[in-house]
Motif scaffolding. Structure first.
Motif, PDB file in Angstrom:
ATOM      1  N   LYS A   7      61.575  16.523   3.359  1.00  0.00           N
ATOM      2  CA  LYS A   7      62.938  16.665   2.839  1.00  0.00           C
ATOM      3  C   LYS A   7      63.131  15.735   1.657  1.00  0.00           C
ATOM      4  CE  LYS A   7      64.538  19.357   6.176  1.00  0.00           C
ATOM      5  NZ  LYS A   7      65.168  20.644   5.953  1.00  0.00           N
ATOM      6  N   ASP A 161      68.175  23.682   7.704  1.00  0.00           N
ATOM      7  CA  ASP A 161      68.343  24.228   6.360  1.00  0.00           C
ATOM      8  C   ASP A 161      68.967  25.619   6.426  1.00  0.00           C
ATOM      9  OD1 ASP A 161      67.182  22.232   4.535  1.00  0.00           O
ATOM     10  OD2 ASP A 161      65.331  22.614   5.641  1.00  0.00           O
ATOM     11  N   ASP A 215      70.464  26.163   1.139  1.00  0.00           N
ATOM     12  CA  ASP A 215      69.496  25.110   0.815  1.00  0.00           C
ATOM     13  C   ASP A 215      68.204  25.691   0.241  1.00  0.00           C
ATOM     14  OD1 ASP A 215      71.028  22.836   1.934  1.00  0.00           O
ATOM     15  OD2 ASP A 215      70.687  23.886   3.840  1.00  0.00           O
TER      16      ASP A 215
END
Length: 332
Positions: A7, A161, A215
């Motif tokens: 991430k 996400d 995302d």
């Protein structure tokens, strides 16, 4: 669930994999039971490739005959001429430095040589630097492209996400339906058009992803052979359309290759990379193949990172690539 995404939030990057090393510790006691099962499955899947190599070390002495047999075994495993020559030279150097006298010790040194050759291919797939992170996935029909997208989507969704899928494979019958099944399983949205232009679908999906605060946007594109020049141009067109929808996109261009195809897989990597500038690979169907050495050929001739490898059809059968795990599993 073993997480394999790095991430990268805009403010302070955080790694979703242990920062100290991309490889899982070799000691069995340090490996979680779930991941140990994966390593066992990897070892089983690579047995067909590895057995032809390991049987070379059943002799009683280290001599020219051993190296000749090893050369033949590596070539049969589709390691390729360049990687085979590199490994043999590197192995001879290691044997000399270690003063090894037993073939079994040479096998261990070969595992180290293979791991070192493959290590530059290790890289974690990063999400979060861009909003959204746009991934374009390419590959020939039958490589497992759409299934791999489905597995990635589920892992991303389970990690929190918000994902949007683009059904830009408008050529293959039922491709959109197959992707829609994965979208339903993972409860993510999908952008598609009935018989629409794939570039338009990809463009609309990226615009929608930005508007809806997603995302990640993953674009599934039509499977094709790299010799089909008009279709390769269509891929370049899709990539340009994605770039028009969002500056800097696509952030990842991933090629899915079938590990059973050996040197043909290397040819695909070269051709797709020349056309699209690949950022990573997903190598599928390594279970039962006798051509697993192709990863060494890729490392030596076109070092595109290998984000994931697949052994089987289950969700957990797609895992991040570790050079040491792969080398150890290959040589058991």
């Amino acid at each position: 669930m073993f997480s394999f995404f790095k991430k990268k939030p805009p403010v302070e990057p955080t790694a979703a994999v242990p920062p100290e090393s991309p490889a899982v510790p070799a000691a069995a006691e340090a490996v979680p039971a779930e991941h140990r099962r994966w390593i066992d499955k990897l070892r089983s899947g690579l047995r067909k490739t590895g057995s032809s190599i390991t049987q070379v070390f059943t002799g009683a002495q280290i001599d020219d005959a051993l190296y000749e047999e090893l050369e033949a075994a590596l070539l049969m495993a589709d390691t390729g001429v360049k990687a085979t020559e590199f490994l043999l030279d590197d192995l001879k150097r290691r044997v000399k430095e270690a003063r090894a006298t037993e073939p079994a010790a040479v096998k261990g040194l070969l595992a180290e040589a293979i791991a070192d050759l493959l290590r530059p291919l290790e890289k974690a797939l990063a999400v979060g630097e861009a909003a959204p992170t746009v991934m374009m996935v390419v590959g020939v029909n039958g490589a497992g492209k759409t299934t791999s997208i489905g597995k990635l989507t589920r892992h991303l969704a389970e990690g929190g996400d918000k994902v949007l899928l683009a059904a830009a494979d408008t050529f293959r019958a039922a491709a959109k339906e197959q992707l829609a099944v994965w979208a339903g399983r993972t409860n993510v949205e999908i952008v598609s058009q009935q018989g629409g232009d794939p570039s338009a679908v990809a463009f609309d999906a990226v615009v929608a992803g930005k508007a809806r605060g997603r995302d990640v946007v993953i674009a599934d594109t039509a499977g094709r052979l790299p010799t089909q020049l008009h279709l390769m141009e269509e891929l370049r067109k899709i990539k340009r359309a994605i770039g028009k929808a969002q500056d800097g996109a696509p952030h990842e261009v991933l090629l899915v290759i079938d590990g059973n195809t050996g040197q043909n897989a290397l040819a695909q990597v070269k051709t797709f990379d020349d056309a699209l500038q690949l950022t990573g690979l997903i190598v599928t169907k390594l279970d039962g193949t006798a051509k697993g050495g192709v990863l060494a050929a890729i490392a030596r001739e076109r070092a595109v990172p290998v984000y994931f490898i697949g052994i089987g059809e289950k969700l957990e059968d797609l895992q991040p690539f570790s050079a040491r795990e792969f080398a150890n599993a290959l040589l058991n």
